[in-house]
Design a protein around this motif. Structure first.
Motif, PDB file in Angstrom:
ATOM      1  N   VAL A 227     -76.200  -1.591-124.828  1.00 25.67           N
ATOM      2  CA  VAL A 227     -78.164  -1.881-124.235  1.00 25.67           C
ATOM      3  C   VAL A 227     -78.862  -3.431-124.380  1.00 25.67           C
ATOM      4  N   GLU A 228     -78.729  -3.430-126.272  1.00 21.25           N
ATOM      5  CA  GLU A 228     -79.367  -4.282-126.491  1.00 21.25           C
ATOM      6  C   GLU A 228     -79.261  -6.170-126.197  1.00 21.25           C
ATOM      7  N   PRO A 229     -78.400  -6.322-126.370  1.00 24.11           N
ATOM      8  CA  PRO A 229     -77.639  -7.628-125.003  1.00 24.11           C
ATOM      9  C   PRO A 229     -77.984  -8.199-123.731  1.00 24.11           C
ATOM     10  N   LEU A 230     -78.481  -6.633-122.858  1.00 24.67           N
ATOM     11  CA  LEU A 230     -78.978  -7.199-121.960  1.00 24.67           C
ATOM     12  C   LEU A 230     -80.362  -7.560-121.647  1.00 24.67           C
ATOM     13  N   TYR A 231     -81.252  -7.254-123.005  1.00 20.65           N
ATOM     14  CA  TYR A 231     -82.911  -6.985-123.356  1.00 20.65           C
ATOM     15  C   TYR A 231     -82.927  -8.011-124.149  1.00 20.65           C
ATOM     16  N   ARG A 232     -81.626  -8.654-125.492  1.00 20.44           N
ATOM     17  CA  ARG A 232     -82.493  -9.610-126.425  1.00 20.44           C
ATOM     18  C   ARG A 232     -81.698 -11.101-126.198  1.00 20.44           C
ATOM     19  N   GLU A 233     -80.437 -10.725-125.399  1.00 19.70           N
ATOM     20  CA  GLU A 233     -79.698 -11.806-125.485  1.00 19.70           C
ATOM     21  C   GLU A 233     -79.604 -13.825-124.788  1.00 19.70           C
ATOM     22  N   VAL A 234     -79.749 -14.376-124.929  1.00 19.28           N
ATOM     23  CA  VAL A 234     -80.282 -15.522-124.548  1.00 19.28           C
ATOM     24  C   VAL A 234     -79.016 -16.020-124.065  1.00 19.28           C
ATOM     25  N   PRO A 235     -78.972 -15.997-122.053  1.00 13.50           N
ATOM     26  CA  PRO A 235     -80.064 -16.211-120.832  1.00 13.50           C
ATOM     27  C   PRO A 235     -80.201 -15.104-120.999  1.00 13.50           C
ATOM     28  N   ARG A 236     -81.572 -15.115-120.477  1.00 14.61           N
ATOM     29  CA  ARG A 236     -82.086 -13.019-120.573  1.00 14.61           C
ATOM     30  C   ARG A 236     -81.986 -12.654-119.452  1.00 14.61           C
ATOM     31  N   ALA A 237     -81.404 -11.451-119.009  1.00 17.09           N
ATOM     32  CA  ALA A 237     -81.007 -10.875-118.100  1.00 17.09           C
ATOM     33  C   ALA A 237     -82.131 -10.723-117.431  1.00 17.09           C
ATOM     34  N   VAL A 238     -83.988 -10.287-118.142  1.00 12.97           N
ATOM     35  CA  VAL A 238     -84.829  -9.410-117.664  1.00 12.97           C
ATOM     36  C   VAL A 238     -85.987 -10.451-118.284  1.00 12.97           C
ATOM     37  N   PRO A 239     -86.503 -10.506-117.250  1.00 13.02           N
ATOM     38  CA  PRO A 239     -88.109 -11.406-117.154  1.00 13.02           C
ATOM     39  C   PRO A 239     -88.907 -10.825-117.987  1.00 13.02           C
ATOM     40  N   SER A 240     -89.527 -10.840-118.580  1.00 12.70           N
ATOM     41  CA  SER A 240     -90.940 -10.877-119.472  1.00 12.70           C
ATOM     42  C   SER A 240     -92.526 -11.384-119.018  1.00 12.70           C
TER      43      SER A 240
END
Length: 199
Positions: free
Chosen positions: A61-74
């Motif tokens: 879960v966390e790597p998909l959202y936190r790790e760079v390059p990010r897979a999810v835009p915010s």
């Protein structure tokens, strides 16, 4: 300008007959592209009793959202989503970046409106709405919900890669889930759930 009823797009020129439209012959399809992770026309609601390791879910879960390059835009790089896992499993991971809350399987099924069956974990996506509203005003809540949807899309692709079965859940007992995951200072608001297991 007229409306072509077969495509619902504005077109110019004289209205064509039904025989001239060939409306199904060239219809676009998602088969083999976006449709690949989905094998049926309905959500997966019946999971097998062979539960996926809780550690694998937490670590995915966390790597998909936190790790760079990010897979999810915010929006504005707020990144105000938080995640929790509700589970009936006993192999709770230690020092997990994602909070894990243990409940009986029957209690988990009652949290969602279309009851899930079998052995599964419930991934909870929550938003820390004040962070978005502070930056964007009332429109911030919309951005937060869009971001949650983006994350679910990325998570579905990752789950497919791992051969997991997933049921995205929008209908659930808001207060019941919130009471389980809430923690200060923001008391995140649950907006999206996913049942995760195997078929």
């Amino acid at each position: 300008m007229i409306l072509d009823e077969s495509w619902r797009l504005p077109v110019t020129g004289p209205r064509r007959t039904a025989g001239e439209l060939h409306r199904h012959e060239h219809a676009p399809t998602l088969r083999g592209t976006l449709q690949a992770p989905y094998t049926r026309g309905r959500s997966i609601r019946e999971f097998s009793d062979c539960q996926i390791p809780l550690k694998d879910l937490v670590e995915a879960v966390e790597p998909l959202y936190r790790e760079v390059p990010r897979a999810v835009p915010s929006a504005g790089s707020v990144y105000g989503l938080s995640f929790s896992v509700l589970t009936s499993a006993t192999d709770l991971p230690l020092n997990s970046a994602t909070p894990v809350i243990r409940r009986r399987r029957g209690d988990l099924s009652r949290l969602v409106f279309h009851r899930l069956q079998g052995s599964f974990h419930l991934l909870v996506i929550a938003v820390e709405t004040p962070r978005y509203v502070h930056r964007y005003g009332p429109r911030g809540r919309r951005y937060a919900l869009i971001e949650a949807g983006h994350f679910m899309q990325v998570f579905l692709a990752e789950a497919h890669r791992r051969s997991w079965a997933v049921c995205p859940v929008g209908g659930f007992h808001d207060d019941g889930v919130a009471e389980l995951i809430s923690r200060p200072p923001w008391y995140p608001e649950p907006v999206y759930l996913a049942g995760v297991g195997r078929q």
